[in-house]
Write a protein that holds these residues in place. Structure first.
Motif, PDB file in Angstrom:
ATOM      1  N   ASP A  84       0.829  -1.200   0.000  1.00  0.00           N
ATOM      2  CA  ASP A  84       0.000   0.000   0.000  1.00  0.00           C
ATOM      3  C   ASP A  84       0.867   1.255   0.000  1.00  0.00           C
ATOM      4  O   ASP A  84       0.592   2.218  -0.727  1.00  0.00           O
ATOM      5  CB  ASP A  84      -0.916  -0.010   1.227  1.00  0.00           C
ATOM      6  CG  ASP A  84      -1.840   1.198   1.277  1.00  0.00           C
ATOM      7  OD1 ASP A  84      -2.836   1.216   0.520  1.00  0.00           O
ATOM      8  OD2 ASP A  84      -1.555   2.135   2.055  1.00  0.00           O
ATOM      9  N   ALA A  85       1.936   1.213   0.798  1.00  0.00           N
ATOM     10  CA  ALA A  85       2.836   2.366   0.865  1.00  0.00           C
ATOM     11  C   ALA A  85       3.499   2.631  -0.486  1.00  0.00           C
ATOM     12  O   ALA A  85       3.658   3.786  -0.898  1.00  0.00           O
ATOM     13  CB  ALA A  85       3.894   2.134   1.942  1.00  0.00           C
ATOM     14  N   LEU A  86       3.870   1.570  -1.197  1.00  0.00           N
ATOM     15  CA  LEU A  86       4.531   1.726  -2.493  1.00  0.00           C
ATOM     16  C   LEU A  86       3.593   2.329  -3.529  1.00  0.00           C
ATOM     17  O   LEU A  86       3.993   3.150  -4.354  1.00  0.00           O
ATOM     18  CB  LEU A  86       5.061   0.370  -2.980  1.00  0.00           C
ATOM     19  CG  LEU A  86       6.247  -0.194  -2.202  1.00  0.00           C
ATOM     20  CD1 LEU A  86       6.545  -1.622  -2.647  1.00  0.00           C
ATOM     21  CD2 LEU A  86       7.489   0.685  -2.376  1.00  0.00           C
ATOM     22  N   HIS A  87       2.322   1.928  -3.495  1.00  0.00           N
ATOM     23  CA  HIS A  87       1.345   2.519  -4.410  1.00  0.00           C
ATOM     24  C   HIS A  87       1.192   4.010  -4.137  1.00  0.00           C
ATOM     25  O   HIS A  87       1.158   4.828  -5.067  1.00  0.00           O
ATOM     26  CB  HIS A  87      -0.005   1.826  -4.267  1.00  0.00           C
ATOM     27  CG  HIS A  87      -0.142   0.612  -5.131  1.00  0.00           C
ATOM     28  ND1 HIS A  87      -0.314   0.676  -6.495  1.00  0.00           N
ATOM     29  CD2 HIS A  87      -0.100  -0.699  -4.825  1.00  0.00           C
ATOM     30  CE1 HIS A  87      -0.384  -0.544  -6.996  1.00  0.00           C
ATOM     31  NE2 HIS A  87      -0.260  -1.399  -6.005  1.00  0.00           N
ATOM     32  N   ARG A  88       1.105   4.353  -2.874  1.00  0.00           N
ATOM     33  CA  ARG A  88       0.931   5.766  -2.511  1.00  0.00           C
ATOM     34  C   ARG A  88       2.195   6.578  -2.769  1.00  0.00           C
ATOM     35  O   ARG A  88       2.146   7.813  -2.845  1.00  0.00           O
ATOM     36  CB  ARG A  88       0.503   5.876  -1.047  1.00  0.00           C
ATOM     37  CG  ARG A  88      -0.841   5.202  -0.782  1.00  0.00           C
ATOM     38  CD  ARG A  88      -1.240   5.249   0.692  1.00  0.00           C
ATOM     39  NE  ARG A  88      -2.431   4.433   0.927  1.00  0.00           N
ATOM     40  CZ  ARG A  88      -3.678   4.804   0.673  1.00  0.00           C
ATOM     41  NH1 ARG A  88      -3.905   6.001   0.165  1.00  0.00           N
ATOM     42  NH2 ARG A  88      -4.696   4.001   0.923  1.00  0.00           N
ATOM     43  N   ALA A  89       3.336   5.883  -2.909  1.00  0.00           N
ATOM     44  CA  ALA A  89       4.599   6.567  -3.200  1.00  0.00           C
ATOM     45  C   ALA A  89       4.910   6.589  -4.691  1.00  0.00           C
ATOM     46  O   ALA A  89       6.001   6.979  -5.099  1.00  0.00           O
ATOM     47  CB  ALA A  89       5.738   5.876  -2.452  1.00  0.00           C
ATOM     48  N   SER A  90       3.945   6.135  -5.536  1.00  0.00           N
ATOM     49  CA  SER A  90       4.046   6.217  -6.999  1.00  0.00           C
ATOM     50  C   SER A  90       5.166   5.364  -7.584  1.00  0.00           C
ATOM     51  O   SER A  90       5.860   5.777  -8.528  1.00  0.00           O
ATOM     52  CB  SER A  90       4.225   7.674  -7.449  1.00  0.00           C
ATOM     53  OG  SER A  90       3.147   8.463  -7.026  1.00  0.00           O
ATOM     54  N   ALA A  91       5.353   4.154  -7.043  1.00  0.00           N
ATOM     55  CA  ALA A  91       6.290   3.215  -7.664  1.00  0.00           C
ATOM     56  C   ALA A  91       5.782   2.846  -9.052  1.00  0.00           C
ATOM     57  O   ALA A  91       4.569   2.749  -9.277  1.00  0.00           O
ATOM     58  CB  ALA A  91       6.435   1.965  -6.807  1.00  0.00           C
ATOM     59  N   HIS A  92       6.688   2.646  -9.990  1.00  0.00           N
ATOM     60  CA  HIS A  92       6.297   2.322 -11.368  1.00  0.00           C
ATOM     61  C   HIS A  92       5.743   0.913 -11.481  1.00  0.00           C
ATOM     62  O   HIS A  92       4.691   0.689 -12.071  1.00  0.00           O
ATOM     63  CB  HIS A  92       7.502   2.483 -12.299  1.00  0.00           C
ATOM     64  CG  HIS A  92       7.240   2.026 -13.704  1.00  0.00           C
ATOM     65  ND1 HIS A  92       7.791   0.857 -14.213  1.00  0.00           N
ATOM     66  CD2 HIS A  92       6.490   2.564 -14.698  1.00  0.00           C
ATOM     67  CE1 HIS A  92       7.389   0.698 -15.464  1.00  0.00           C
ATOM     68  NE2 HIS A  92       6.601   1.715 -15.784  1.00  0.00           N
ATOM     69  N   ARG A  93       6.470  -0.061 -10.917  1.00  0.00           N
ATOM     70  CA  ARG A  93       6.036  -1.456 -10.958  1.00  0.00           C
ATOM     71  C   ARG A  93       6.398  -2.107  -9.628  1.00  0.00           C
ATOM     72  O   ARG A  93       7.508  -1.945  -9.126  1.00  0.00           O
ATOM     73  CB  ARG A  93       6.697  -2.185 -12.125  1.00  0.00           C
ATOM     74  CG  ARG A  93       6.128  -3.572 -12.385  1.00  0.00           C
ATOM     75  CD  ARG A  93       6.518  -4.119 -13.747  1.00  0.00           C
ATOM     76  NE  ARG A  93       7.960  -4.320 -13.861  1.00  0.00           N
ATOM     77  CZ  ARG A  93       8.525  -5.021 -14.852  1.00  0.00           C
ATOM     78  NH1 ARG A  93       7.769  -5.554 -15.797  1.00  0.00           N
ATOM     79  NH2 ARG A  93       9.829  -5.153 -14.911  1.00  0.00           N
ATOM     80  N   ILE A  94       5.455  -2.862  -9.076  1.00  0.00           N
ATOM     81  CA  ILE A  94       5.651  -3.496  -7.770  1.00  0.00           C
ATOM     82  C   ILE A  94       5.697  -5.003  -7.964  1.00  0.00           C
ATOM     83  O   ILE A  94       4.737  -5.619  -8.427  1.00  0.00           O
ATOM     84  CB  ILE A  94       4.527  -3.101  -6.792  1.00  0.00           C
ATOM     85  CG1 ILE A  94       4.493  -1.593  -6.605  1.00  0.00           C
ATOM     86  CG2 ILE A  94       4.725  -3.805  -5.453  1.00  0.00           C
ATOM     87  CD1 ILE A  94       3.284  -1.094  -5.833  1.00  0.00           C
ATOM     88  N   ASN A  95       6.836  -5.576  -7.618  1.00  0.00           N
ATOM     89  CA  ASN A  95       7.061  -7.011  -7.753  1.00  0.00           C
ATOM     90  C   ASN A  95       7.243  -7.625  -6.374  1.00  0.00           C
ATOM     91  O   ASN A  95       7.997  -7.095  -5.557  1.00  0.00           O
ATOM     92  CB  ASN A  95       8.314  -7.276  -8.594  1.00  0.00           C
ATOM     93  CG  ASN A  95       8.314  -6.513  -9.906  1.00  0.00           C
ATOM     94  OD1 ASN A  95       7.776  -6.951 -10.898  1.00  0.00           O
ATOM     95  ND2 ASN A  95       8.935  -5.329  -9.886  1.00  0.00           N
ATOM     96  N   VAL A  96       6.559  -8.721  -6.119  1.00  0.00           N
ATOM     97  CA  VAL A  96       6.651  -9.384  -4.816  1.00  0.00           C
ATOM     98  C   VAL A  96       7.415 -10.695  -4.987  1.00  0.00           C
ATOM     99  O   VAL A  96       7.086 -11.510  -5.861  1.00  0.00           O
ATOM    100  CB  VAL A  96       5.255  -9.649  -4.227  1.00  0.00           C
ATOM    101  CG1 VAL A  96       5.358 -10.465  -2.946  1.00  0.00           C
ATOM    102  CG2 VAL A  96       4.540  -8.327  -3.971  1.00  0.00           C
TER     103      VAL A  96
END
Length: 326
Positions: A84-96
């Motif tokens: 959630d924090a990464l989305h709100r921080a405008s990351a381009h692509r989130i990989n888990v």
């Protein structure tokens, strides 16, 4: 400027390592030559979790490494909050990246009013938001279909098999090696593992209602054979215990165990230490403070690091499966 340099300039790779398995996180970061982002994770007295990511991730391709191990729910919630924090921080692509994904054993409904928790976990991760999942030896391969994002399912069994080959425990020239599945559902895994040694398989006729029975019938010949019991995980050790006793009762001369994930819950250490097993070979997907006496741990750091690198550079995972991971 080549493609990789251009990609680093446009969407830099950044790594976040969470609390599940810090030692493995550091190994992966060292191989990739990328420092882990400083991430402050605070647990309040009432159990709530607060996360603060220590630097900008705007426009970056972020890889979050989290082994969802004991404490399972705490580590899973920590991952959800970071996403959630990464989305709100405008990351381009989130990989888990999940070296071990908990709840994978609950992949089907076998009785009335029973949940399919593996699907619930997939739903929760996707609601929070991820663009790509890298997993290692899921309990059931069909779990990949629970996700509507790309899933790369990596396998550690080749690494475990290579250990047996490198140490002369099993070779393709020997005819006294048998790979043993602890139950019927693991026959496919045993068959795939046996291909590394051109070895036949045997199956312990172990059924759920008889898990507590010490000795079970065997399907296949293990008399005077060197047996390698193979499974995707070791939890309490009870299944390995009954399988070991079963193959020895059927005349096996030596017993080895190979498994990817060593959960080692409850009294697993005592259970495994009491067994006449030569070696238990596992990976380091899960961290513990103590391990059974004859346990050998093989690191999956290079496998996961290369998986991350291939995803970041849009390379085929088929090339990874053919590459040398020794």
């Amino acid at each position: 400027m080549n493609k990789e340099e251009l990609l680093q300039l446009m969407h830099p790779m950044k790594l976040i390592g969470l609390s599940g398995n810090p030692a493995l996180n550091e190994k992966i970061a060292t191989i990739l030559k990328k420092p882990l982002i400083e991430t402050a994770v605070q647990h309040f007295s009432d159990g709530e979790i607060q996360v603060n990511i220590g630097e900008s991730v705007r426009g970056c391709d972020v890889f979050v490494i989290q082994s969802i191990q004991d404490p399972v729910n705490e580590n899973f919630m920590e991952l959800e909050i970071v996403l959630d924090a990464l989305h709100r921080a405008s990351a381009h692509r989130i990989n888990v990246v999940v070296p071990y994904l908990a709840y994978s054993r609950s992949d089907t409904k076998t009785r009335s009013r029973e949940p399919i928790t593996a699907k619930l976990v997939a739903n929760l991760l996707q609601i929070t938001g991820l663009d790509h999942l890298i997993a290692l030896d899921l309990h059931a391969s069909q779990i990949q279909g629970f996700y509507n994002v790309p899933v790369d399912h990596l396998h550690a069994m080749p690494l475990l098999a290579q250990y047996f080959l490198d140490n002369g425990i099993a070779t393709k020239e020997e005819d006294d090696i048998v790979v043993v599945s602890p139950d019927h559902s693991g026959a496919k895994l045993a068959r795939n593992f046996g291909q590394f040694f051109d070895a036949p398989i045997a199956i312990v006729d172990q059924r759920r209602e008889r898990y507590d029975t010490d000795v079970h019938d065997m399907i296949g010949d293990v008399k005077d054979k060197k047996c390698i019991i193979v499974d995707d995980l070791i939890d309490t050790g009870s299944r390995i215990s009954s399988s070991t006793k079963s193959v020895l009762a059927a005349g096996a001369k030596k017993v080895y165990v190979a498994a990817t994930h060593a959960l080692l819950s409850q009294n697993a250490l005592e259970t495994l230490n009491e067994l006449p097993i030569e070696q238990i070979v596992v990976t380091d997907t899960i961290k513990h403070s103590h391990y059974p006496d004859r346990m050998v741990r093989i690191s999956v750091d290079l496998l996961l690091a290369r998986g991350i690198n291939y995803v970041y550079n849009d390379r085929s995972m088929h090339l990874l499966s053919e590459s040398d991971l020794k």
